[in-house]
Design a protein around this motif. Structure first.
Motif, PDB file in Angstrom:
ATOM      1  N   ASP A 180       0.824  -1.210   0.000  1.00 33.84           N
ATOM      2  CA  ASP A 180       0.000   0.000   0.000  1.00 33.84           C
ATOM      3  C   ASP A 180       0.859   1.261   0.000  1.00 33.84           C
ATOM      4  O   ASP A 180       0.341   2.373  -0.145  1.00 33.84           O
ATOM      5  CB  ASP A 180      -0.919   0.027   1.229  1.00 33.84           C
ATOM      6  N   SER A 181       2.160   1.107   0.177  1.00 33.81           N
ATOM      7  CA  SER A 181       3.059   2.259   0.207  1.00 33.81           C
ATOM      8  C   SER A 181       3.021   2.975  -1.140  1.00 33.81           C
ATOM      9  O   SER A 181       3.292   2.380  -2.189  1.00 33.81           O
ATOM     10  CB  SER A 181       4.493   1.817   0.517  1.00 33.81           C
ATOM     11  N   ALA A 182       2.652   4.243  -1.099  1.00 27.22           N
ATOM     12  CA  ALA A 182       2.483   5.054  -2.306  1.00 27.22           C
ATOM     13  C   ALA A 182       2.060   6.450  -1.866  1.00 27.22           C
ATOM     14  O   ALA A 182       1.891   6.708  -0.672  1.00 27.22           O
ATOM     15  CB  ALA A 182       1.412   4.464  -3.223  1.00 27.22           C
ATOM     16  N   THR A 183       1.876   7.337  -2.845  1.00 25.67           N
ATOM     17  CA  THR A 183       1.283   8.640  -2.566  1.00 25.67           C
ATOM     18  C   THR A 183      -0.180   8.604  -2.973  1.00 25.67           C
ATOM     19  O   THR A 183      -0.519   8.099  -4.043  1.00 25.67           O
ATOM     20  CB  THR A 183       2.020   9.756  -3.329  1.00 25.67           C
ATOM     21  N   TYR A 184      -1.027   9.114  -2.088  1.00 23.08           N
ATOM     22  CA  TYR A 184      -2.469   9.123  -2.332  1.00 23.08           C
ATOM     23  C   TYR A 184      -2.936  10.556  -2.532  1.00 23.08           C
ATOM     24  O   TYR A 184      -2.671  11.422  -1.694  1.00 23.08           O
ATOM     25  CB  TYR A 184      -3.206   8.472  -1.163  1.00 23.08           C
ATOM     26  N   LEU A 185      -3.607  10.798  -3.639  1.00 22.85           N
ATOM     27  CA  LEU A 185      -4.095  12.138  -3.957  1.00 22.85           C
ATOM     28  C   LEU A 185      -5.617  12.123  -4.054  1.00 22.85           C
ATOM     29  O   LEU A 185      -6.216  11.151  -4.518  1.00 22.85           O
ATOM     30  CB  LEU A 185      -3.535  12.630  -5.297  1.00 22.85           C
ATOM     31  N   CYS A 186      -6.222  13.211  -3.596  1.00 25.22           N
ATOM     32  CA  CYS A 186      -7.648  13.386  -3.816  1.00 25.22           C
ATOM     33  C   CYS A 186      -7.848  14.546  -4.784  1.00 25.22           C
ATOM     34  O   CYS A 186      -6.985  15.424  -4.910  1.00 25.22           O
ATOM     35  CB  CYS A 186      -8.399  13.635  -2.520  1.00 25.22           C
ATOM     36  N   ALA A 187      -8.975  14.537  -5.477  1.00 28.49           N
ATOM     37  CA  ALA A 187      -9.260  15.567  -6.467  1.00 28.49           C
ATOM     38  C   ALA A 187     -10.757  15.790  -6.536  1.00 28.49           C
ATOM     39  O   ALA A 187     -11.538  14.838  -6.434  1.00 28.49           O
ATOM     40  CB  ALA A 187      -8.725  15.156  -7.839  1.00 28.49           C
ATOM     41  N   VAL A 188     -11.170  17.037  -6.724  1.00 28.01           N
ATOM     42  CA  VAL A 188     -12.590  17.352  -6.829  1.00 28.01           C
ATOM     43  C   VAL A 188     -12.903  17.933  -8.207  1.00 28.01           C
ATOM     44  O   VAL A 188     -12.056  18.589  -8.826  1.00 28.01           O
ATOM     45  CB  VAL A 188     -13.051  18.342  -5.736  1.00 28.01           C
ATOM     46  N   SER A 189     -14.113  17.697  -8.659  1.00 25.54           N
ATOM     47  CA  SER A 189     -14.622  18.270  -9.896  1.00 25.54           C
ATOM     48  C   SER A 189     -15.603  19.367  -9.493  1.00 25.54           C
ATOM     49  O   SER A 189     -16.733  19.081  -9.080  1.00 25.54           O
ATOM     50  CB  SER A 189     -15.317  17.194 -10.725  1.00 25.54           C
ATOM     51  N   PRO A 190     -15.186  20.631  -9.543  1.00 21.34           N
ATOM     52  CA  PRO A 190     -16.030  21.710  -9.012  1.00 21.34           C
ATOM     53  C   PRO A 190     -17.142  22.111  -9.978  1.00 21.34           C
ATOM     54  O   PRO A 190     -16.952  22.113 -11.194  1.00 21.34           O
ATOM     55  CB  PRO A 190     -15.027  22.862  -8.816  1.00 21.34           C
ATOM     56  N   LYS A 191     -18.295  22.477  -9.427  1.00 21.97           N
ATOM     57  CA  LYS A 191     -19.419  22.897 -10.272  1.00 21.97           C
ATOM     58  C   LYS A 191     -19.170  24.264 -10.894  1.00 21.97           C
ATOM     59  O   LYS A 191     -19.690  24.574 -11.957  1.00 21.97           O
ATOM     60  CB  LYS A 191     -20.711  22.905  -9.456  1.00 21.97           C
ATOM     61  N   THR A 192     -18.350  25.075 -10.249  1.00 21.41           N
ATOM     62  CA  THR A 192     -18.115  26.427 -10.767  1.00 21.41           C
ATOM     63  C   THR A 192     -17.178  26.427 -11.968  1.00 21.41           C
ATOM     64  O   THR A 192     -17.171  27.390 -12.739  1.00 21.41           O
ATOM     65  CB  THR A 192     -17.526  27.320  -9.668  1.00 21.41           C
ATOM     66  N   SER A 193     -16.376  25.394 -12.123  1.00 22.39           N
ATOM     67  CA  SER A 193     -15.498  25.285 -13.300  1.00 22.39           C
ATOM     68  C   SER A 193     -15.363  23.809 -13.645  1.00 22.39           C
ATOM     69  O   SER A 193     -14.337  23.174 -13.412  1.00 22.39           O
ATOM     70  CB  SER A 193     -14.132  25.913 -13.039  1.00 22.39           C
ATOM     71  N   TYR A 194     -16.440  23.277 -14.219  1.00 22.08           N
ATOM     72  CA  TYR A 194     -16.547  21.824 -14.368  1.00 22.08           C
ATOM     73  C   TYR A 194     -15.618  21.251 -15.421  1.00 22.08           C
ATOM     74  O   TYR A 194     -15.526  20.039 -15.570  1.00 22.08           O
ATOM     75  CB  TYR A 194     -17.989  21.430 -14.683  1.00 22.08           C
ATOM     76  N   ASP A 195     -14.931  22.115 -16.177  1.00 24.55           N
ATOM     77  CA  ASP A 195     -13.991  21.587 -17.154  1.00 24.55           C
ATOM     78  C   ASP A 195     -12.640  21.226 -16.526  1.00 24.55           C
ATOM     79  O   ASP A 195     -11.797  20.628 -17.182  1.00 24.55           O
ATOM     80  CB  ASP A 195     -13.791  22.563 -18.307  1.00 24.55           C
ATOM     81  N   LYS A 196     -12.453  21.565 -15.255  1.00 26.84           N
ATOM     82  CA  LYS A 196     -11.176  21.281 -14.603  1.00 26.84           C
ATOM     83  C   LYS A 196     -11.368  20.349 -13.411  1.00 26.84           C
ATOM     84  O   LYS A 196     -12.459  20.171 -12.905  1.00 26.84           O
ATOM     85  CB  LYS A 196     -10.529  22.584 -14.129  1.00 26.84           C
ATOM     86  N   VAL A 197     -10.254  19.765 -12.993  1.00 26.59           N
ATOM     87  CA  VAL A 197     -10.213  18.933 -11.801  1.00 26.59           C
ATOM     88  C   VAL A 197      -9.161  19.537 -10.876  1.00 26.59           C
ATOM     89  O   VAL A 197      -8.053  19.841 -11.327  1.00 26.59           O
ATOM     90  CB  VAL A 197      -9.860  17.476 -12.147  1.00 26.59           C
ATOM     91  N   ILE A 198      -9.504  19.722  -9.608  1.00 26.52           N
ATOM     92  CA  ILE A 198      -8.585  20.357  -8.663  1.00 26.52           C
ATOM     93  C   ILE A 198      -7.994  19.283  -7.754  1.00 26.52           C
ATOM     94  O   ILE A 198      -8.734  18.560  -7.073  1.00 26.52           O
ATOM     95  CB  ILE A 198      -9.302  21.422  -7.807  1.00 26.52           C
ATOM     96  N   PHE A 199      -6.670  19.204  -7.733  1.00 29.36           N
ATOM     97  CA  PHE A 199      -5.969  18.164  -6.978  1.00 29.36           C
ATOM     98  C   PHE A 199      -5.420  18.689  -5.660  1.00 29.36           C
ATOM     99  O   PHE A 199      -5.016  19.851  -5.553  1.00 29.36           O
ATOM    100  CB  PHE A 199      -4.791  17.625  -7.795  1.00 29.36           C
ATOM    101  N   GLY A 200      -5.389  17.802  -4.687  1.00 28.08           N
ATOM    102  CA  GLY A 200      -4.646  18.061  -3.469  1.00 28.08           C
ATOM    103  C   GLY A 200      -3.183  17.707  -3.663  1.00 28.08           C
ATOM    104  O   GLY A 200      -2.819  17.093  -4.673  1.00 28.08           O
TER     105      GLY A 200
END
Lengths: 113, 115
Positions: A84-104
């Motif tokens: 399980d050792s790895a880097t874990y990232l979360c990302a959201v698809s915002p309604k205000t700019s749905y063409d982009k994905v915002i990553f942590g």
């Protein structure tokens, strides 16, 4: 402007331990939240996608929850293994700019045998 | 399905040289993205496309150009490479935007070194 943060930046745990990774976002107006895994020198692999209407998703030893009102998601890993050792990232698809994905920035996880 | 593929996997350039990175997807996705990933900087969006024939700037577009002549391909060009463009480049795609079912898929990356 939507911002995504992840705490902690790095985590080291002994094998077999259950662990929780945290993801926070500033704007609750999202379509979905996605968790990714990245191994060193590799691309991102999608683990789970939680739609905005859902509270959680499960895949094997992974369980991701979503609380839109508080702007938080957690990734729970049960019975951690060295693989399980790895880097874990979360990302959201915002309604205000749905063409982009915002990553942590990601959480680097090390599971010690 | 091959998913998202990228060519080449590795490349070394000299300052001032040009090159094109190719991204291809076989999932009939409308949206395609180019990111760069640098230590301590996370993923940064360079350019993206919401459909064949369209392109748009991301947060770090300077020094790069893109083209989406075919729906399945998204090309990233460096006209005059600089050492600051040494990075790992990732391509990604997703079906579209504006609904909850969009899952983003990534390619394996291209490691570029500019000397």
């Amino acid at each position: 402007k939507q911002e995504v943060t992840q705490i902690p930046a790095a985590l080291s745990v002994p094998e077999g331990e259950n662990l929780v990774l945290n993801c926070s976002f500033t704007d609750s107006a999202i379509y979905n939240l996605q968790w990714f895994r990245q191994d060193p020198g590799k691309g991102l692999t999608s683990l789970l996608l939680i739609q905005s209407s859902q509270r959680e998703q499960t895949s094997g030893r992974l369980n991701a929850s979503l609380d839109k009102s508080s702007g938080r998601s957690t990734l729970y890993i049960a019975a951690s293994q060295p693989g399980d050792s790895a880097t874990y990232l979360c990302a959201v698809s915002p309604k205000t700019s749905y063409d982009k994905v915002i990553f942590g920035p990601g959480t680097s996880l090390s599971v010690i045998p | 399905n091959a998913g998202v593929t990228q060519t080449p996997k590795f490349r070394v350039l000299k300052t001032g040289q040009s090159m094109t990175l190719l991204c291809a997807q076989d999932m009939n996705h409308e949206y395609m993205y180019w990111y760069r990933q640098d230590p301590g900087m996370g993923l940064r969006l360079i350019h993206y496309s919401v459909g064949e024939g369209t392109t748009a700037k991301g947060e770090v577009p300077d020094g790069y150009n893109v083209s989406r002549l075919k729906k399945q391909n998204f090309l990233l060009g460096l006209e005059s490479a600089a050492p600051s463009q040494t990075s790992v480049y990732f391509c990604a795609s997703r079906l579209a935007g504006g609904h909850p079912y969009n899952e983003q898929f990534f390619g394996p990356g291209t490691r570029l070194t500019v000397l």
